[in-house]
Design an enzyme around this catalytic site. Structure first.
Site, PDB file in Angstrom:
ATOM      1  N   SER A 113       0.817  -1.215   0.000  1.00 16.16           N
ATOM      2  CA  SER A 113       0.000   0.000   0.000  1.00 16.16           C
ATOM      3  C   SER A 113       0.853   1.268   0.000  1.00 16.16           C
ATOM      4  O   SER A 113       0.448   2.285  -0.556  1.00 16.16           O
ATOM      5  CB  SER A 113      -0.963   0.000   1.184  1.00 16.16           C
ATOM      6  OG  SER A 113      -0.263  -0.020   2.406  1.00 16.16           O
ATOM      7  N   THR A 136      10.738 -11.759 -11.154  1.00 20.62           N
ATOM      8  CA  THR A 136      10.868 -10.496 -11.883  1.00 20.62           C
ATOM      9  C   THR A 136       9.660  -9.638 -11.538  1.00 20.62           C
ATOM     10  O   THR A 136       8.519 -10.087 -11.644  1.00 20.62           O
ATOM     11  CB  THR A 136      10.962 -10.730 -13.397  1.00 20.62           C
ATOM     12  OG1 THR A 136      12.180 -11.446 -13.675  1.00 20.62           O
ATOM     13  CG2 THR A 136      10.985  -9.419 -14.168  1.00 20.62           C
ATOM     14  N   LEU A 137       9.931  -8.421 -11.092  1.00 16.32           N
ATOM     15  CA  LEU A 137       8.898  -7.478 -10.663  1.00 16.32           C
ATOM     16  C   LEU A 137       8.740  -6.390 -11.711  1.00 16.32           C
ATOM     17  O   LEU A 137       9.733  -5.899 -12.246  1.00 16.32           O
ATOM     18  CB  LEU A 137       9.306  -6.820  -9.342  1.00 16.32           C
ATOM     19  CG  LEU A 137       9.660  -7.750  -8.183  1.00 16.32           C
ATOM     20  CD1 LEU A 137      10.483  -6.998  -7.141  1.00 16.32           C
ATOM     21  CD2 LEU A 137       8.392  -8.299  -7.565  1.00 16.32           C
ATOM     22  N   GLU A 138       7.508  -5.977 -11.973  1.00 14.21           N
ATOM     23  CA  GLU A 138       7.257  -4.858 -12.882  1.00 14.21           C
ATOM     24  C   GLU A 138       6.602  -3.751 -12.072  1.00 14.21           C
ATOM     25  O   GLU A 138       5.598  -3.970 -11.394  1.00 14.21           O
ATOM     26  CB  GLU A 138       6.345  -5.287 -14.033  1.00 14.21           C
ATOM     27  CG  GLU A 138       6.195  -4.227 -15.113  1.00 14.21           C
ATOM     28  CD  GLU A 138       4.934  -3.397 -14.963  1.00 14.21           C
ATOM     29  OE1 GLU A 138       4.955  -2.228 -15.401  1.00 14.21           O
ATOM     30  OE2 GLU A 138       3.948  -3.876 -14.402  1.00 14.21           O
TER      31      GLU A 138
END
Length: 191
Positions: A113, A136-138
């Site tokens: 948040s 893998t983060l976007e």
């Protein structure tokens, strides 16, 4: 399927290597006592950190984004404690944590948040049964202003859903030789 608690997460990480490195509690300050975006085990999830490895999207080549023919030149590689995402753009990163998902578990990732309230959205597809690797983060910056992401701090929460014993999947990610199995760095689209 049932959502799993902190007790189960700790057991699976410490006894079965599901998450490494693993933090059994919630870390809210760095070594110097400064407040950070928290990471570690929460009541019903695990807050992951991103590494210092980022790929920031840029359109310097005036290319079309095509997942079947992705142009690696569309990204600028950055190694830093802070990633600044341009307005209305995105960046890729990876978790510090390496995951080994059991065959009877599906993991859903949700953004924290703290970032969502700043217009930064985290997108990750589910971690499927028997998948393993760095996630893998976007990060999408939905604002008209530059936005910061902090390495080595919490960026997303993983929720663990366990199948009933009589309803475990017939085919896991490993069984079908998934193309992202064992990924270790920020991984671009593959077809």
């Amino acid at each position: 399927m049932s959502i799993k608690s902190d007790r189960w997460i700790r057991h699976m990480a410490q006894q079965h290597g599901m998450i490494a490195p693993f933090e059994p509690g919630q870390i809210k300050q760095n070594a110097t006592g400064q407040r950070i975006v928290s990471y570690g085990t929460s009541s019903y999830g695990y807050d992951v950190r991103c590494s210092r490895e980022f790929k920031i999207f840029t359109n310097i080549n005036s290319t079309i984004v095509d997942p079947k023919q992705f142009d690696n030149g569309s990204f600028i590689d950055v190694e830093s404690d802070v990633c600044i995402i341009p307005p209305n753009s995105f960046a890729l990163a990876r978790t510090i944590e390496y995951f080994r998902i059991p065959r009877n578990v599906l993991v859903i990732c949700l953004g924290k948040s703290t970032y969502a309230r700043c217009g930064i959205i985290v997108n990750v597809t589910p971690l499927e049964p028997e998948w393993e690797g760095h996630v893998t983060l976007e990060f999408s910056n939905t604002t008209p202003l530059p936005a910061r992401i902090y390495a080595n701090e919490g960026v997303a929460q993983m929720l663990f859903l366990q199948a009933d014993p009589d309803d475990v999947c017939q085919t896991s990610y490993r069984d079908r030789n998934g193309k992202y199995q064992g990924q270790t760095g920020v991984t671009l689209p593959r077809t």
